[in-house]
Design an enzyme around this catalytic site. Structure first.
Site, PDB file in Angstrom:
ATOM      1  N   GLY A   1      35.989 -14.498 -47.868  1.00 34.93           N
ATOM      2  CA  GLY A   1      36.103 -15.920 -47.513  1.00 34.93           C
ATOM      3  C   GLY A   1      36.241 -16.043 -46.003  1.00 34.93           C
TER       4      GLY A   1
ATOM      5  N   GLY B   1      35.324 -19.266 -43.782  1.00 38.49           N
ATOM      6  CA  GLY B   1      35.998 -20.541 -44.019  1.00 38.49           C
ATOM      7  C   GLY B   1      36.926 -20.958 -42.884  1.00 38.49           C
ATOM      8  CD  GLN B   2      40.908 -25.687 -42.119  1.00 36.31           C
ATOM      9  OE1 GLN B   2      41.163 -25.737 -43.321  1.00 36.31           O
ATOM     10  NE2 GLN B   2      41.468 -26.508 -41.252  1.00 36.31           N
ATOM     11  CG  LEU B   3      43.279 -18.830 -43.521  1.00 33.36           C
ATOM     12  CD1 LEU B   3      44.264 -19.093 -42.383  1.00 33.36           C
ATOM     13  CD2 LEU B   3      44.034 -18.778 -44.851  1.00 33.36           C
TER      14      LEU B   3
ATOM     15  CG  ASP C   1      32.190 -16.730 -46.853  1.00 33.04           C
ATOM     16  OD1 ASP C   1      31.440 -17.446 -47.541  1.00 33.04           O
ATOM     17  OD2 ASP C   1      33.308 -17.100 -46.472  1.00 33.04           O
TER      18      ASP C   1
ATOM     19  CE1 TYR D   1      42.694 -24.553 -53.803  1.00 33.21           C
ATOM     20  CE2 TYR D   1      44.312 -26.312 -53.475  1.00 33.21           C
ATOM     21  CZ  TYR D   1      43.717 -25.140 -53.051  1.00 33.21           C
ATOM     22  OH  TYR D   1      44.119 -24.533 -51.882  1.00 33.21           O
TER      23      TYR D   1
ATOM     24  CE  LYS E   1      44.439 -21.452 -53.877  1.00 28.65           C
ATOM     25  NZ  LYS E   1      44.062 -20.157 -53.299  1.00 28.65           N
TER      26      LYS E   1
HETATM   27  P1  NAD Z   1      37.314 -22.899 -46.970  1.00 25.96           P
HETATM   28  O1  NAD Z   1      36.696 -23.686 -48.069  1.00 25.96           O
HETATM   29  O2  NAD Z   1      37.186 -23.377 -45.576  1.00 25.96           O
HETATM   30  O3  NAD Z   1      36.764 -21.417 -47.007  1.00 25.96           O
HETATM   31  C1  NAD Z   1      36.574 -20.713 -48.205  1.00 25.96           C
HETATM   32  C2  NAD Z   1      35.482 -19.704 -47.984  1.00 25.96           C
HETATM   33  O4  NAD Z   1      35.261 -19.027 -49.224  1.00 25.96           O
HETATM   34  C3  NAD Z   1      34.136 -20.337 -47.578  1.00 25.96           C
HETATM   35  O5  NAD Z   1      33.643 -19.732 -46.404  1.00 25.96           O
HETATM   36  C4  NAD Z   1      33.225 -20.092 -48.767  1.00 25.96           C
HETATM   37  O6  NAD Z   1      31.883 -19.850 -48.413  1.00 25.96           O
HETATM   38  C5  NAD Z   1      33.866 -18.852 -49.378  1.00 25.96           C
HETATM   39  N1  NAD Z   1      33.549 -18.722 -50.794  1.00 25.96           N
HETATM   40  C6  NAD Z   1      33.517 -19.684 -51.730  1.00 25.96           C
HETATM   41  N2  NAD Z   1      33.144 -19.161 -52.914  1.00 25.96           N
HETATM   42  C7  NAD Z   1      32.967 -17.844 -52.714  1.00 25.96           C
HETATM   43  C8  NAD Z   1      32.582 -16.784 -53.560  1.00 25.96           C
HETATM   44  N3  NAD Z   1      32.284 -16.979 -54.842  1.00 25.96           N
HETATM   45  N4  NAD Z   1      32.501 -15.540 -53.032  1.00 25.96           N
HETATM   46  C9  NAD Z   1      32.762 -15.333 -51.712  1.00 25.96           C
HETATM   47  N5  NAD Z   1      33.121 -16.310 -50.865  1.00 25.96           N
HETATM   48  C10 NAD Z   1      33.211 -17.546 -51.369  1.00 25.96           C
HETATM   49  O7  NAD Z   1      38.838 -22.680 -47.370  1.00 25.96           O
HETATM   50  P2  NAD Z   1      40.050 -22.366 -46.384  1.00 25.96           P
HETATM   51  O8  NAD Z   1      40.616 -23.659 -45.969  1.00 25.96           O
HETATM   52  O9  NAD Z   1      39.650 -21.389 -45.369  1.00 25.96           O
HETATM   53  O10 NAD Z   1      41.069 -21.719 -47.412  1.00 25.96           O
HETATM   54  C11 NAD Z   1      41.253 -20.331 -47.487  1.00 25.96           C
HETATM   55  C12 NAD Z   1      42.303 -20.064 -48.542  1.00 25.96           C
HETATM   56  O11 NAD Z   1      43.530 -20.690 -48.171  1.00 25.96           O
HETATM   57  C13 NAD Z   1      41.955 -20.595 -49.932  1.00 25.96           C
HETATM   58  O12 NAD Z   1      42.427 -19.701 -50.899  1.00 25.96           O
HETATM   59  C14 NAD Z   1      42.726 -21.884 -50.001  1.00 25.96           C
HETATM   60  O13 NAD Z   1      43.045 -22.223 -51.326  1.00 25.96           O
HETATM   61  C15 NAD Z   1      43.962 -21.534 -49.217  1.00 25.96           C
HETATM   62  N6  NAD Z   1      44.614 -22.725 -48.670  1.00 25.96           N
HETATM   63  C16 NAD Z   1      43.993 -23.433 -47.690  1.00 25.96           C
HETATM   64  C17 NAD Z   1      44.619 -24.581 -47.213  1.00 25.96           C
HETATM   65  C18 NAD Z   1      43.980 -25.434 -46.140  1.00 25.96           C
HETATM   66  O14 NAD Z   1      44.510 -26.505 -45.825  1.00 25.96           O
HETATM   67  N7  NAD Z   1      42.866 -24.992 -45.542  1.00 25.96           N
HETATM   68  C19 NAD Z   1      45.858 -24.981 -47.735  1.00 25.96           C
HETATM   69  C20 NAD Z   1      46.425 -24.244 -48.752  1.00 25.96           C
HETATM   70  C21 NAD Z   1      45.804 -23.094 -49.205  1.00 25.96           C
HETATM   71  C1  AKB Z   2      43.532 -28.924 -50.120  1.00 27.37           C
HETATM   72  O1  AKB Z   2      43.751 -30.053 -49.663  1.00 27.37           O
HETATM   73  O2  AKB Z   2      42.939 -28.700 -51.187  1.00 27.37           O
HETATM   74  C2  AKB Z   2      44.055 -27.745 -49.337  1.00 27.37           C
HETATM   75  C3  AKB Z   2      45.392 -27.348 -49.842  1.00 27.37           C
HETATM   76  C4  AKB Z   2      46.605 -28.086 -49.403  1.00 27.37           C
HETATM   77  O3  AKB Z   2      45.508 -26.432 -50.603  1.00 27.37           O
HETATM   78  N1  AKB Z   2      44.075 -28.103 -47.967  1.00 27.37           N
END
Ligand code: NAD
Ligand code: AKB
Length: 318
Positions: A8, A11-13, A34, A141, A145
């Site tokens: 992943g 993605g954002q993180l 990814d 979701y 989780k």
């Molecule tokens: P994001 O959607 O920006 O990135 C997720 C990445 O996963 C994407 O680049 C996507 O292409 C990749 N992906 C999706 N399906 C896939 C698959 N089948 N195989 C391989 N890659 C795949 O999400 P994020 O914001 O970077 O979140 C990262 C993690 O942190 C997630 O587990 C999310 O639940 C958790 N999280 C994020 C937030 C937030 O606010 N961003 C908050 C709480 C938890």
């Molecule tokens: C969402 O809004 O789905 C995420 C999270 C808080 O897990 N940013």
């Protein structure tokens, strides 16, 4: 020598963690994986195409690069998950099971997997939500989780797999765009302000949610992963918190830099999701166990976001 796989990573993180891990362990020791390459940014030099549902390819990548640690971040977030519940379940649960099984079988030393404030639900106490409390999520979701939290704890106690986890609040950063969550408004709003456009907010003005600036989130992640194993007393997922604010409070803060900035509120289906989540989080356990302490409040975060985003190529691409 550690070899770290970030799943992943686009993605954002993931895009930020890949950079942070590279600066600690060296670029050559971080393998980004990814479904897609990141948009508008430099691609990490070692990139593997991976669908985490494909267990064989996951296993092959781990063997090929002699991986010792995995950061499994790939997921379908809350808003997208409500539109595609089957996909959310497959990616979030089958994908996690694959990572856990392969990590156990190939003797991976440490696994990181993030949870979310989405594990909480309508009956959860909203203010200063405790580490252990009612969890009755009402999104696919959130259900995935919560299931994930039970699974990672199970793999730790039954197989000795060292999995560590944080329940992030909404994450705000300037290096990558958010990927389909309910808290995405808190990133989107900056783009509109900087571009001199009105922002149409999909949450109501008083909907307060816990949030965290990306440098704090990355630091929390690295800190829990670097802690001695015996300091990690929570093997499901730790509450972590930084700041809580509503769309109106964020708007007023941004307006200090952009006095002409205007906003309208048009709540959609994400409003109901937001209302089911806590307003603030008690993260004292993370502080006690491994010294967690956030650095960015609302003012400091907004100032830093604007400073970096003004000159970012993402502003042009968006
Ligand atoms: P994001 O959607 O920006 O990135 C997720 C990445 O996963 C994407 O680049 C996507 O292409 C990749 N992906 C999706 N399906 C896939 C698959 N089948 N195989 C391989 N890659 C795949 O999400 P994020 O914001 O970077 O979140 C990262 C993690 O942190 C997630 O587990 C999310 O639940 C958790 N999280 C994020 C937030 C937030 O606010 N961003 C908050 C709480 C938890
Ligand atoms: C969402 O809004 O789905 C995420 C999270 C808080 O897990 N940013």
């Amino acid at each position: 020598m550690e070899k770290i796989l970030v799943i992943g990573a686009s993605g954002q993180l993931g895009s930020e963690l890949t950079i942070a891990l590279s600066s600690i362990y060296g670029e050559a020791n971080i393998i980004a994986a990814d479904l897609h390459k990141p948009h508008g940014e430099e691609v990490h030099p070692i990139f593997e195409h991976l669908d985490v549902i494909d267990k064989k390819t996951l296993s092959d990548i781990i063997l090929k690069h002699r991986i010792t640690q995995i950061y499994h971040l790939a997921a379908i977030l809350s808003a997208t998950g409500e539109k595609h519940p089957g996909l959310a379940w497959r990616v979030n649960i089958e994908g996690l099971m694959n990572v856990l099984d392969v990590s156990r079988d190939l003797k991976i030393k440490k696994v990181y997997w993030p949870s979310s404030i989405a594990v909480f639900g309508p009956s959860t106490p909203k203010e200063n939500t405790p580490q252990t409390t009612i969890t009755d999520p009402n999104t696919v979701y959130g259900i995935s989780k919560l299931t994930g939290e039970r699974l990672v704890e199970y793999y730790y106690y039954h197989y000795g797999l060292d999995v560590r986890s944080l329940r992030y609040p909404g994450l705000i950063g300037y290096k990558a765009l958010p990927g389909g969550g309910t808290t995405d408004y808190a990133v989107d709003i900056f783009y509109k302000a900087i571009k001199g456009e009105q922002y149409s907010c999909f949450l109501d003005k008083d909907t307060s949610l816990p949030m965290m600036y990306m440098p704090d989130a990355v630091r929390a992640t690295l800190e829990i992963m670097e802690s001695d194993a015996d300091r990690i007393t929570v093997r499901s997922s730790y509450n972590v918190a930084a700041v809580s604010f509503s769309p109106l409070e964020l708007y007023n803060t941004i307006k200090e830099s952009y006095p002409e900035f205007s906003i309208e509120y048009k709540p959609d289906f994400r409003q109901e999701i937001a209302l089911s989540w806590p307003k603030s989080i008690d993260d004292s356990q993370a502080g006690l166990d491994w010294g967690w302490n956030p650095e960015f409040d609302l003012q400091k975060m907004a100032k830093d976001m604007i400073l970096h985003l003004k000159d970012s190529e993402l502003i042009i691409l968006q």
